[in-house]
Design a protein around this motif. Structure first.
Motif, PDB file in Angstrom:
ATOM      1  N   ARG A  34      36.817  42.841 -38.775  1.00  0.00           N
ATOM      2  CA  ARG A  34      36.531  42.621 -37.349  1.00  0.00           C
ATOM      3  C   ARG A  34      37.233  43.638 -36.470  1.00  0.00           C
ATOM      4  NH1 ARG A  34      35.487  37.455 -35.113  1.00  0.00           N
ATOM      5  NH2 ARG A  34      37.109  37.586 -33.555  1.00  0.00           N
ATOM      6  N   HIS A  45      27.962  39.091 -29.801  1.00  0.00           N
ATOM      7  CA  HIS A  45      28.804  38.826 -30.974  1.00  0.00           C
ATOM      8  C   HIS A  45      27.972  38.005 -31.952  1.00  0.00           C
ATOM      9  CE1 HIS A  45      32.989  39.397 -29.122  1.00  0.00           C
ATOM     10  NE2 HIS A  45      32.176  39.628 -28.103  1.00  0.00           N
ATOM     11  N   ASN A  46      28.567  37.677 -33.105  1.00  0.00           N
ATOM     12  CA  ASN A  46      28.041  36.555 -33.877  1.00  0.00           C
ATOM     13  C   ASN A  46      29.211  35.629 -34.177  1.00  0.00           C
ATOM     14  OD1 ASN A  46      29.363  37.082 -36.367  1.00  0.00           O
ATOM     15  ND2 ASN A  46      27.730  38.403 -37.085  1.00  0.00           N
ATOM     16  N   GLU A  53      30.201  42.014 -36.768  1.00  0.00           N
ATOM     17  CA  GLU A  53      29.166  41.249 -36.050  1.00  0.00           C
ATOM     18  C   GLU A  53      27.980  42.161 -35.723  1.00  0.00           C
ATOM     19  OE1 GLU A  53      32.469  38.088 -34.454  1.00  0.00           O
ATOM     20  OE2 GLU A  53      31.463  39.332 -32.978  1.00  0.00           O
ATOM     21  N   HIS A  94      33.401  43.346 -32.493  1.00  0.00           N
ATOM     22  CA  HIS A  94      33.936  42.921 -33.783  1.00  0.00           C
ATOM     23  C   HIS A  94      33.111  43.608 -34.871  1.00  0.00           C
ATOM     24  CE1 HIS A  94      35.606  39.278 -31.492  1.00  0.00           C
ATOM     25  NE2 HIS A  94      36.568  40.148 -31.734  1.00  0.00           N
TER      26      HIS A  94
HETATM   27 ZN    ZN Z   1      32.991  38.365 -31.977  1.00  0.00          ZN
END
Ligand code: ZN
Ligand code: CA
Ligand code: CA
Ligand code: CA
Ligand code: CA
Length: 586
Positions: A156, A290-291, A98, A95
């Protein structure tokens, strides 16, 4: 005396040198700032040129906009070729927004290489494993997140244009940075009939009005204007194809799930990574970073998949429960059950088609941004939900007093072409989902430590031929044990359940010998063996984690016997034993 002109030129040169020195990426890498896509590439090249013998740097593929997706492979050639070792694959930033996921990957690479030979635990995993590290999957996304105005959550997707509002134009009206500060924040307008009023605890927050209360504000959404004059604002932004919904396992079309893309592997980079992974069948462990939220998630990603085999759950629980301690505050959870179902996601692909254990690391908890002396607040609800939020109030105090206002864009008046007098303000791009740089060091270290921990528990199979016994004449009985010190079995249980590929092989051969019979030794005391009827010299097997498996063979002949264990994930182990009496104590 120097002329004025020379002085100016000298000053400009000095400034240029200063700037380029400040931005130079050197090994060991620093982790007190965020790397742009270009800086990530520089960092990978710097690591590769500092450790040319231990690394290779591959172009995995290219993105929609032609940027290169790089993979750094860390392998010690003195201990074997990459494909002969348990592979640990780590990626981040699928993403685009992220970003700290990329720093975790860079930190891991930097840690493994710069501490090899200095710390035993690092030396051991580098010698025994191969690490495949792709810091940035969505390379266009990272580049645009840095270069363009964004919210912490925008940008994203992959750069595949989609006509969201079906007007024949693609991506024609996304949010606009109307005040030019590099952030996409929120627009609000004074409205006594609005659903929000000012939070008395902090004027910058809005809370929902209760029935009968007078309103003060209406939220108008993200900063933007009607770019294409169709009467709607921000109705067709960039994309949206989500790289983590586009993999070729249980993919579902966009009417089931937004962001799926028109077909699996539509993302050129996604397809390239899949092919790159298929060429590395030794990958047994996958981390995808990810975040945010502070979670480590295991599959399955969708409810209909049912539960994983119990043997695999035990492995995940062992990793997850330890990782919760390595990264305090983070929770080990099950993707579909504790969050929501997703289709065509990466770790379902790697679980089911690569045959690896796979964890998604959701990095960072904004609840750690407090100004009341507590480590973190439980109440993370945004004021968007309408309730006064202690969490968000604390985050603003943190912004004011610890981050000197870097994280929040104060509300300010703006004259909008459509709405007239409005205000714009809210959380800055580099906030909320990622730590301010001064907190980055601990995040990258702890989460890279999760990877190193898991690497230590990849399958570690040793062979022990513990008994060679003469039955009569040239007929011999051989007993062999495969012992696994890792937590992970040599083949995942899901792989066996899915029949993804043949199990591992234990074979018995020899020039002067013939294998009469062979099978798994169920009970060494009674000599109970489950014989394999055909081709007894080739046994299909799985060596369980923290466990062993024993076989007995009857062979006739003379000379040496070669026992060979071959595993996609756990490498190959061979022993040659002469046919002469040998009995070992257990
Ligand atoms: Zn993500
Ligand atoms: Ca459109
Ligand atoms: Ca702005
Ligand atoms: Ca439109
Ligand atoms: Ca429009």
């Amino acid at each position: 005396m120097r002329s004025k002109r020379t002085f100016v030129i000298t000053a400009v040169m000095a400034l240029t040198i200063m700037v380029s020195q400040a931005q130079e990426v050197k090994v060991p890498l620093r982790f007190d700032f965020y790397y742009s896509y270009e800086k990530v590439v520089e960092a990978l090249k710097a690591l590769h040129s500092a450790y040319p013998g231990m690394t290779s740097l591959d172009q995995v593929g290219k993105s929609e906009e032609g940027r290169v997706i790089w993979a750094l492979t860390i392998n010690n050639p003195a201990t074997g070729e990459p494909l002969t070792k348990p592979g640990v694959y780590v990626d981040g930033n699928i993403h685009g927004n992220e970003i700290q996921a990329g720093e975790v990957c860079l930190y891991l690479a930097n840690r493994l290489l710069t501490y090899y030979g200095k710390l035993d635990d690092i030396t051991k995993v580098v010698d025994r494993n191969v690490f495949y590290i792709i810091p940035v999957v969505n390379v266009d996304g990272r580049a645009h997140f840095f270069a363009d105005a964004n919210t912490p959550s925008s940008n994203r997707g992959l750069r595949i244009p989609v006509d969201d509002d079906h007007d024949g134009l693609f991506d024609e009206d996304g949010p606009d940075d109307i005040d030019g500060d590099g952030n996409i924040t929120t627009m609000r307008i004074r409205d006594t009939l609005g659903r929000f009023r000012t939070d008395p605890a902090d004027k910058r927050l809005m809370i929902a009005v209760k029935p009968g209360e007078k309103g003060e504000w209406t939220r108008l959404g993200q900063e933007g204007i009607d770019n294409d004059g169709d009467g709607q604002v921000n109705e067709d932004g960039e994309g949206y194809v989500d790289g983590n919904r586009n993999w070729g396992f249980n993919w579902n079309p966009p009417y089931v799930q937004r962001g799926a893309g028109d077909y699996p592997f539509e993302g050129t980079g996604i397809k390239a990574i899949a092919e790159w992974m298929f060429a590395r069948p030794n990958i047994i462990m996958v981390f995808a970073f990810h975040n945010s939220g502070g979670m480590y998630l295991r599959g399955p990603s969708f409810k209909a998949a049912g539960e994983l085999p119990q043997g695999d759950i035990s492995v995940y629980n062992y990793l997850g429960e330890n990782i919760e301690k390595i990264v305090p505050g983070y929770e080990y959870l099950i993707s579909w059950k504790d969050l929501y179902s997703t289709y065509g996601d990466f770790t379902d692909f790697t679980n089911n088609l690569i045959g690896s254990y796979s964890l998604v690391g959701e990095l960072y908890q904004s609840a750690t941004e407090t100004f009341n002396g507590s480590d973190r607040l439980k109440d993370e609800e945004r004021s968007r939900s309408g309730e006064p939020s202690e969490g968000e109030r604390q985050r603003l105090l943190f912004n004011d007093n610890v981050a000197q206002g870097e994280l929040f864009c104060e509300w300010k008046p703006y004259k909008h072409p459509l709405y007239g007098d409005i205000e714009i303000g809210g959380w800055a791009k580099m906030s909320t989902r990622m730590p301010p740089p001064f907190l980055l060091q601990e995040l990258v270290h702890r989460n890279a430590s999760s990877v190193i921990f898991a690497a230590q528990y990849t399958p570690k199979v040793a062979m022990d031929v513990f008994e060679v016994k003469k039955i009569e004449g040239d007929l011999w009985s051989i007993r062999v044990r495969l012992i696994n010190e890792g937590a992970m079995p040599s083949v995942t249980y899901q792989t066996i359940k899915n029949k993804l590929y043949p199990k591992d092989i234990l074979s018995v051969t020899g020039k002067g010998i013939k294998v009469i019979s062979g099978g798994e030794l169920q009970d060494p005391y009674t000599g109970l063996v489950s014989y394999k009827e055909f081709k007894p010299g080739v046994q299909m097997c799985q060596v369980p984690g923290f466990g062993k498996i024993e076989y007995q063979f009857l062979v006739s002949g003379k000379g040496n016997v070669v026992l060979k264990f071959e595993s996609r994930k756990a490498g190959t182990t061979t022993q040659t034993v002469p046919l002469k009496e040998k009995v070992q104590k257990k």
